[in-house]
Design a protein around this motif. Sequence first.
Motif, short mmCIF file in Angstrom:
data_model
loop_
_atom_site.label_atom_id
_atom_site.label_comp_id
_atom_site.label_asym_id
_atom_site.label_seq_id
_atom_site.Cartn_x
_atom_site.Cartn_y
_atom_site.Cartn_z
N MET A 125 0.81 -1.23 0.00
CA MET A 125 0.00 0.00 0.00
C MET A 125 0.85 1.28 0.00
O MET A 125 0.54 2.25 0.69
CB MET A 125 -0.95 -0.01 1.19
N ALA A 126 1.91 1.28 -0.78
CA ALA A 126 2.78 2.45 -0.86
C ALA A 126 2.80 3.09 -2.24
O ALA A 126 2.96 4.31 -2.36
CB ALA A 126 4.21 2.07 -0.45
N LEU A 127 2.64 2.29 -3.28
CA LEU A 127 2.91 2.78 -4.64
C LEU A 127 1.93 3.86 -5.08
O LEU A 127 2.30 4.79 -5.80
CB LEU A 127 2.87 1.60 -5.61
N HIS A 128 0.67 3.78 -4.66
CA HIS A 128 -0.32 4.77 -5.12
C HIS A 128 -0.11 6.14 -4.49
O HIS A 128 -0.71 7.12 -4.91
CB HIS A 128 -1.74 4.28 -4.82
N LEU A 155 -3.70 0.87 -4.20
CA LEU A 155 -5.10 1.13 -4.50
C LEU A 155 -5.29 1.40 -5.99
O LEU A 155 -4.41 1.98 -6.64
CB LEU A 155 -5.61 2.31 -3.69
N GLY A 156 -6.45 0.98 -6.51
CA GLY A 156 -6.75 1.15 -7.92
C GLY A 156 -7.85 2.17 -8.18
O GLY A 156 -8.41 2.77 -7.25
N GLU A 178 -6.24 10.81 -9.37
CA GLU A 178 -6.61 9.65 -10.18
C GLU A 178 -5.60 8.52 -9.92
O GLU A 178 -4.39 8.74 -9.95
CB GLU A 178 -6.62 10.02 -11.66
N LEU A 179 -6.13 7.33 -9.70
CA LEU A 179 -5.29 6.18 -9.41
C LEU A 179 -5.04 5.35 -10.66
O LEU A 179 -5.84 5.35 -11.59
CB LEU A 179 -5.95 5.33 -8.32
N THR A 180 -3.92 4.64 -10.67
CA THR A 180 -3.45 3.94 -11.86
C THR A 180 -4.05 2.55 -11.97
O THR A 180 -4.18 1.83 -10.99
CB THR A 180 -1.91 3.85 -11.83
N ASP A 181 -4.39 2.16 -13.20
CA ASP A 181 -4.96 0.85 -13.48
C ASP A 181 -3.88 -0.23 -13.38
O ASP A 181 -2.70 0.02 -13.63
CB ASP A 181 -5.55 0.87 -14.89
N MET A 182 -4.30 -1.46 -13.04
CA MET A 182 -3.31 -2.53 -12.84
C MET A 182 -2.57 -2.88 -14.13
O MET A 182 -1.41 -3.30 -14.09
CB MET A 182 -3.98 -3.78 -12.25
N HIS A 183 -3.21 -2.72 -15.29
CA HIS A 183 -2.52 -3.01 -16.54
C HIS A 183 -1.39 -2.02 -16.80
O HIS A 183 -0.33 -2.39 -17.32
CB HIS A 183 -3.53 -3.00 -17.70
N ASP A 184 -1.61 -0.76 -16.40
CA ASP A 184 -0.54 0.24 -16.54
C ASP A 184 0.61 -0.07 -15.59
O ASP A 184 1.78 0.14 -15.93
CB ASP A 184 -1.09 1.63 -16.28
N THR A 261 -16.14 1.68 -1.46
CA THR A 261 -15.38 0.67 -2.19
C THR A 261 -13.89 1.00 -2.21
O THR A 261 -13.50 2.17 -2.38
CB THR A 261 -15.88 0.58 -3.64
N PHE A 262 -13.07 -0.03 -2.06
CA PHE A 262 -11.61 0.10 -2.23
C PHE A 262 -11.17 -0.96 -3.24
O PHE A 262 -11.38 -2.16 -3.02
CB PHE A 262 -10.87 -0.10 -0.91
#
Length: 300
Positions: A125-128, A155-156, A178-184, A261-262
Amino acid sequence: MPASQTPPTIDPVATSRWQRVAPLSPPWLHEEVARRMLERLQWIKLQPRSWAHWGALRGGLLAHAALTRIYPDVACFVVEAQAERAQAATKKIAKAWWNPRAWVSPAVLFEAPAAGSVDMLWANMALHEAADPQALLASWHAALKVDGFLMFSCLGPDTARELRAVYAALGWPPAAHELTDMHDWGDMLVQTGFAEPVMDMERITLTFDTPARLLSELRELGRNFHRARFPALRGRGWKATLLAALEQHMVKTGDGRLSLTFEVIYGHALKAAPKIRVSPLSAVSVQDMRSMLHGGRPRP
């Protein structure tokens, strides 16, 4: 988000301040996500001889204790961004001198590992919250040995979608960056030098008795880092309006509790050996060329 760019909506000044003032203990959600990450370790066959816990103080102290039980005879590094946080982590993690395990277990080092020195890097839980996530990924990549592995979560985009909708309905600036999508994230891992990234995602729904309790939980989790957030302090009237809007517009469960939602993203990747680049051009002497044309072999 392209891997060559920093997140366009995140304010690095706000993230830097949050790293200084964030609570010196992990929120419940962080510990729960770390517990779920631990379950994924059963699929990892590699056994590290050294590992690093990046941001342990916020990432999960219960998870850290569990990892030391999984890898009891393995050297560990605990990495914190601020000196004060490193001191707090030392007090909460380091074994007391009178603890018998402190005499036989490898010492926990509260510092960044040397380049290419650890077999596993754990970052929950650090990258976002990183203003420059690609630089952070590069730091993790540099710390790992070749064939070492990374385990992380963040978080996404669907996180707090109910709260974002309330802010939009009221005509307020965004509630969060805005949070980053897992594919990115997967693309960025590959471009950083990681191999075989495995990404997955789940949504966790938390429920709250009151809007005030919901806001209290969010304050423990982070802040609004959006560049376009309201630039000044808010007053009591604004807070009363927010609480009323949450009560009126938020999605509720059958028993009247507020739902939030998370979206949680999990990632795993290996540090691949560097690729050897072969030049498309080669040089052959005139004498060797003549020899090859006459059916001979070039001189060694």
